[in-house]
Scaffold this active site. Structure first.
Site, PDB file in Angstrom:
ATOM      1  CD  GLU A  32      -0.126  -1.214  -0.008  1.00 55.11           C
ATOM      2  OE1 GLU A  32      -0.871  -1.553   0.936  1.00 55.11           O
ATOM      3  OE2 GLU A  32       1.049  -0.848   0.160  1.00 55.11           O
ATOM      4  CG  LEU A  61       1.689  -5.129   0.971  1.00 59.87           C
ATOM      5  CD1 LEU A  61       0.355  -4.439   1.108  1.00 59.87           C
ATOM      6  CD2 LEU A  61       1.635  -6.508   1.641  1.00 59.87           C
ATOM      7  CD  GLU A  63       2.990   0.919   2.410  1.00 60.10           C
ATOM      8  OE1 GLU A  63       1.911   0.343   2.630  1.00 60.10           O
ATOM      9  OE2 GLU A  63       4.114   0.365   2.572  1.00 60.10           O
ATOM     10  CD  GLN A  85      -4.016  -1.332   2.231  1.00 60.90           C
ATOM     11  OE1 GLN A  85      -3.571  -1.883   3.242  1.00 60.90           O
ATOM     12  NE2 GLN A  85      -4.597  -2.013   1.256  1.00 60.90           N
ATOM     13  CG  PHE A  86      -4.437   1.967   7.785  1.00 63.91           C
ATOM     14  CD1 PHE A  86      -5.597   2.337   8.435  1.00 63.91           C
ATOM     15  CD2 PHE A  86      -4.404   0.756   7.122  1.00 63.91           C
ATOM     16  CE1 PHE A  86      -6.712   1.510   8.425  1.00 63.91           C
ATOM     17  CE2 PHE A  86      -5.507  -0.085   7.108  1.00 63.91           C
ATOM     18  CZ  PHE A  86      -6.666   0.296   7.763  1.00 63.91           C
ATOM     19  CG  PHE A  89       0.441   0.820   6.542  1.00 60.87           C
ATOM     20  CD1 PHE A  89       0.810   0.427   7.821  1.00 60.87           C
ATOM     21  CD2 PHE A  89      -0.635   0.182   5.946  1.00 60.87           C
ATOM     22  CE1 PHE A  89       0.127  -0.576   8.490  1.00 60.87           C
ATOM     23  CE2 PHE A  89      -1.322  -0.830   6.606  1.00 60.87           C
ATOM     24  CZ  PHE A  89      -0.948  -1.205   7.887  1.00 60.87           C
ATOM     25  N   PRO A  92       7.602   4.100   5.026  1.00 57.16           N
ATOM     26  CG  PRO A  92       7.176   1.813   4.765  1.00 57.16           C
ATOM     27  CD  PRO A  92       6.609   3.057   5.370  1.00 57.16           C
ATOM     28  CG  HIS A 132      -4.379  -0.369  11.180  1.00 58.51           C
ATOM     29  ND1 HIS A 132      -3.291  -1.054  11.642  1.00 58.51           N
ATOM     30  CD2 HIS A 132      -4.790  -1.014  10.057  1.00 58.51           C
ATOM     31  CE1 HIS A 132      -3.055  -2.093  10.841  1.00 58.51           C
ATOM     32  NE2 HIS A 132      -3.944  -2.085   9.875  1.00 58.51           N
TER      33      HIS A 132
END
Length: 326
Positions: A32, A61, A63, A85-86, A89, A92, A132
């Site tokens: 992403e 967007l 995962e 990204q983190f 996340f 999924p 995060h």
């Protein structure tokens, strides 16, 4: 002992990815906002302009689709390097990683060996919110077929990435967020590891071993230097948590007789528990006292204003060492 200048983790990973893209036309990046934006932490900044949108691909967007696409790409002979990204996340994509990517080699009786790397920013200390600042490396470390690494320096990130893209099975590399732009680190020994997946002894000592990995390695080294010469602490940077290099840990415990495991992830059912169990099983005779673990309790990562009460700091490490060596 004073800190020494070093390249930030983000800069080192960017340079390594650029070199890998340049060397291997099969390799591509997927995630992403990694293309136009250069990633949420700008780790892939400039790579789309240099290598093109086909090889540095902005994803949906979602995962699950990032890793799902990567599995298909790997099976077709490409070498995808994904970015999530983190770490909060990542969930999924667990299905794609655990039930698909991790089993591909066994499913075809070893006739296929697809290379797949998933890069995941991890950990706290930068005032992030929930999802995060998590540290969920133990989740993937327990699944056969997945290797899991967590470097504490740009040098180790470079070595891990270069090995990961050749392994022929999925690798999850956790990248400590608070090290992305840190330009100095405590002094450490430069003795090379025995193998690409081996731990590294980054400080020699005789009184107690601390096994650790990731960002908190810096706090551990700072504490070890601060306790010297009254207590001489040996520090083992694991670098990989699956497979775990227990040989290096056991060798260190045989020299010092004591072991403390420090990590940022929750203590319960974590990497420290596995190390403690293995040392109790295979190194009990060398121990002069019980193995101890220092890690956050079993609770969700707190809001930013309270993260200092959650993370393990230098003084806590010093206090624990003094209790163990008194």
């Amino acid at each position: 002992m004073s800190a020494v200048p070093s390249a930030g983790l983000a800069e080192s990973i960017n340079a390594t990815l650029a070199d890998l893209l340049d060397q291997d036309p099969r390799l591509l990046l997927l995630g992403e906002d990694i293309g136009r934006l250069g990633g949420v932490f700008r780790v892939t900044r400039g790579l789309r302009e240099r290598f093109g949108a086909d090889r540095v691909r902005d994803s949906l967007l979602a995962e699950s689709t990032i890793v799902g696409q990567a599995v298909g790409m790997a099976l077709s002979g490409l070498v995808p390097v994904c970015e999530i990204q983190f770490d909060g996340f990542t969930y999924p994509a667990v299905n794609q990683l655990v039930t698909q990517a991790a089993r591909l080699g066994a499913r075809w009786n070893g006739r296929v060996s697809p290379s797949l790397v998933v890069r995941i920013p991890t950990g706290g200390g930068f005032r992030g919110v929930e999802h995060h600042s998590e540290s969920n490396e133990a989740l993937f470390a327990r699944f056969p077929g997945i290797s899991v690494a967590c470097p504490s320096t740009g040098e180790d990130a470079d070595q891990i990435l270069r090995y990961a893209v050749t392994l022929g099975s999925p690798v999850v590399m956790y990248e400590p967020i608070r090290l992305y732009f840190r330009r100095s680190s405590p002094v450490r020994d430069t003795e090379p590891p025995r193998s690409p997946t081996a731990a590294r002894v980054v400080r020699r000592g005789r009184d107690l071993t601390i096994a650790t990995f990731g960002a908190v390695t810096h706090e551990v080294l700072e504490a070890a230097h601060g306790l010297s010469p009254d207590v001489d602490v040996e520090v083992v940077d694991l670098r990989w948590v699956a497979p775990l290099d227990m040989e290096t840990v056991l060798d260190s415990v045989a020299r010092t007789g004591r072991l403390l495991v420090v990590h940022e992830g929750v203590k319960d059912v974590g990497i420290g528990a596995e190390i403690a169990a293995s040392v109790a099983e295979y190194g009990f005779d060398a121990l002069r006292g019980p193995v101890r673990r220092l890690a956050p309790g079993r609770r969700a990562y707190p809001p930013a204003n309270f993260e200092r009460d959650y993370l393990i700091d230098v003084q806590e490490i010093k206090d624990e060492v003094l209790v163990m060596t008194k």
